[in-house]
Motif scaffolding. Sequence first.
Motif, mmCIF file in Angstrom:
data_model
loop_
_atom_site.group_PDB
_atom_site.id
_atom_site.type_symbol
_atom_site.label_atom_id
_atom_site.label_comp_id
_atom_site.label_asym_id
_atom_site.label_seq_id
_atom_site.Cartn_x
_atom_site.Cartn_y
_atom_site.Cartn_z
ATOM 1 N N UNK A 151 42.690 39.416 43.484
ATOM 2 C CA UNK A 151 41.408 39.048 42.882
ATOM 3 C C UNK A 151 40.293 38.976 43.918
ATOM 4 N N UNK A 152 40.633 38.609 45.126
ATOM 5 C CA UNK A 152 39.627 38.612 46.192
ATOM 6 C C UNK A 152 39.128 40.030 46.449
ATOM 7 N N UNK A 153 40.046 40.991 46.424
ATOM 8 C CA UNK A 153 39.663 42.389 46.606
ATOM 9 C C UNK A 153 38.796 42.868 45.445
ATOM 10 N N UNK A 157 34.687 44.107 45.494
ATOM 11 C CA UNK A 157 34.261 45.417 45.002
ATOM 12 C C UNK A 157 33.304 45.328 43.815
ATOM 13 N N UNK A 158 33.471 44.329 42.939
ATOM 14 C CA UNK A 158 32.791 44.389 41.643
ATOM 15 C C UNK A 158 32.015 43.142 41.232
ATOM 16 N N UNK A 159 32.140 42.054 41.956
ATOM 17 C CA UNK A 159 31.596 40.792 41.449
ATOM 18 C C UNK A 159 30.109 40.865 41.133
ATOM 19 N N UNK A 160 29.347 41.575 41.959
ATOM 20 C CA UNK A 160 27.905 41.609 41.751
ATOM 21 C C UNK A 160 27.457 42.819 40.927
ATOM 22 N N UNK A 204 36.606 30.849 42.254
ATOM 23 C CA UNK A 204 35.793 30.665 43.452
ATOM 24 C C UNK A 204 35.397 32.001 44.065
ATOM 25 N N UNK A 205 36.335 32.962 44.085
ATOM 26 C CA UNK A 205 36.000 34.245 44.709
ATOM 27 C C UNK A 205 35.081 35.064 43.808
ATOM 28 N N UNK A 206 35.175 34.872 42.488
ATOM 29 C CA UNK A 206 34.246 35.525 41.570
ATOM 30 C C UNK A 206 33.068 34.588 41.345
ATOM 31 N N UNK A 207 32.061 34.707 42.166
ATOM 32 C CA UNK A 207 30.915 33.800 42.065
ATOM 33 C C UNK A 207 30.009 34.142 40.893
ATOM 34 N N UNK A 235 34.773 25.016 35.981
ATOM 35 C CA UNK A 235 34.824 26.323 36.636
ATOM 36 C C UNK A 235 34.261 27.366 35.675
ATOM 37 N N UNK A 236 34.369 28.638 36.049
ATOM 38 C CA UNK A 236 33.948 29.700 35.125
ATOM 39 C C UNK A 236 35.140 30.297 34.400
ATOM 40 N N UNK A 237 36.199 29.521 34.253
ATOM 41 C CA UNK A 237 37.351 29.971 33.486
ATOM 42 C C UNK A 237 37.005 29.926 31.997
ATOM 43 N N UNK A 238 37.294 31.030 31.308
ATOM 44 C CA UNK A 238 37.128 31.114 29.858
ATOM 45 C C UNK A 238 38.529 31.041 29.267
#
Length: 351
Positions: A151-153, A157-160, A204-207, A235-238
């Motif tokens: 998920x960090x990877x 690559x894609x979070x933003x 946390x890694x997906x800001x 958190x941002x957990x759905x």
Amino acid sequence: MLNRYRRTQFAMALRNLVLVAALAMAREGTVRGAEPAVKRHPGHYAAVNEAEEVQSIRHLDEPALRGVSKRYYWADLEPRKDAYDLDAIKRDLGLLKTHNKHLVVFITDKTFRSGKNPLPSYLAAYALPNGHGLTAMRWDPVVIGRFIALNRSLARAFDEDPNFEGVAFQESGLMIGPELRREHGYTPEKYRDALIQMLTESSKVFRCSQVFWYMNHFEGGDQYLGDIAKAVVGSRVVMGGPDILPYRRRLQATYQLYERFNGRLPLFCSAQDDSYRHDKNDSRNMGNAAVTRNLPPPAEGYVPMEQIFLFARDKLHVDYLFWSYTYHAGTGAFNYDDAVAVMEKYPSFAR
């Protein structure tokens, strides 16, 4: 006096110039240390499996459709340890951009039929048989650490990316027999803590993006699902599940969690294959899926797709709904075209 006056005016002008530049950068989100904006695009999504192609989805330009949830095997995303192949995601994301849709990356670490191991080859020993397929040993520290690394990877690559909505974690039910679980060190407390760690660390890694947690059952007691939900509030957990089946008795305890955490966590649900042929006699919908698929439809018919949607919206309080891209032939069941008709009637989830 004149030189002091000029120096003062120059300092004031310079300060104003810096302030204007800072405000402009802030509007563009480029000030160093500024948090990027969180993306959230609730609504209707089409859900496709690993073998289906995004470009083949019918009604992709339906205005009420917000995006697509696509499954990807962990093994395909990480063919070798720390060597990530994200080209498939990039292609799907690029295609969806042309349709102004959003992508949810559904990470597959559990299969329902024999064949492909969903885990990378270096983790192959951490997948256990679940009766029909394989499930990752999610309670094992090695699996936990590598899952967070994946998920960090993905986040790097894609979070933003504005069209990347987030990631989805596969349903909580393991389907691994009790003796095999015990043999490999399973306890419900270990699994509970593992899911909490995977969810919180990933959020946390997906800001900017969402983390969708599929929950349905928990080996050792469904009360542990409530413990996990409570731990990820804020958190941002759905939170949500894989089935919208109003008359499925086994799910009633799980459905209570939606009411309990409504307003505390964002919620979603998924209308999967059984939702398209669900009826009030719940016993017809239990057991082998192939047998169920061949049953004649009930005399009163299957539960209409509109009722499936309204149950999810009004009883489960969801604002994301993932519709499986499913077509039945000659069974009397509903299919994805019927789901699209519901989207058109209810483009918004406003109550």
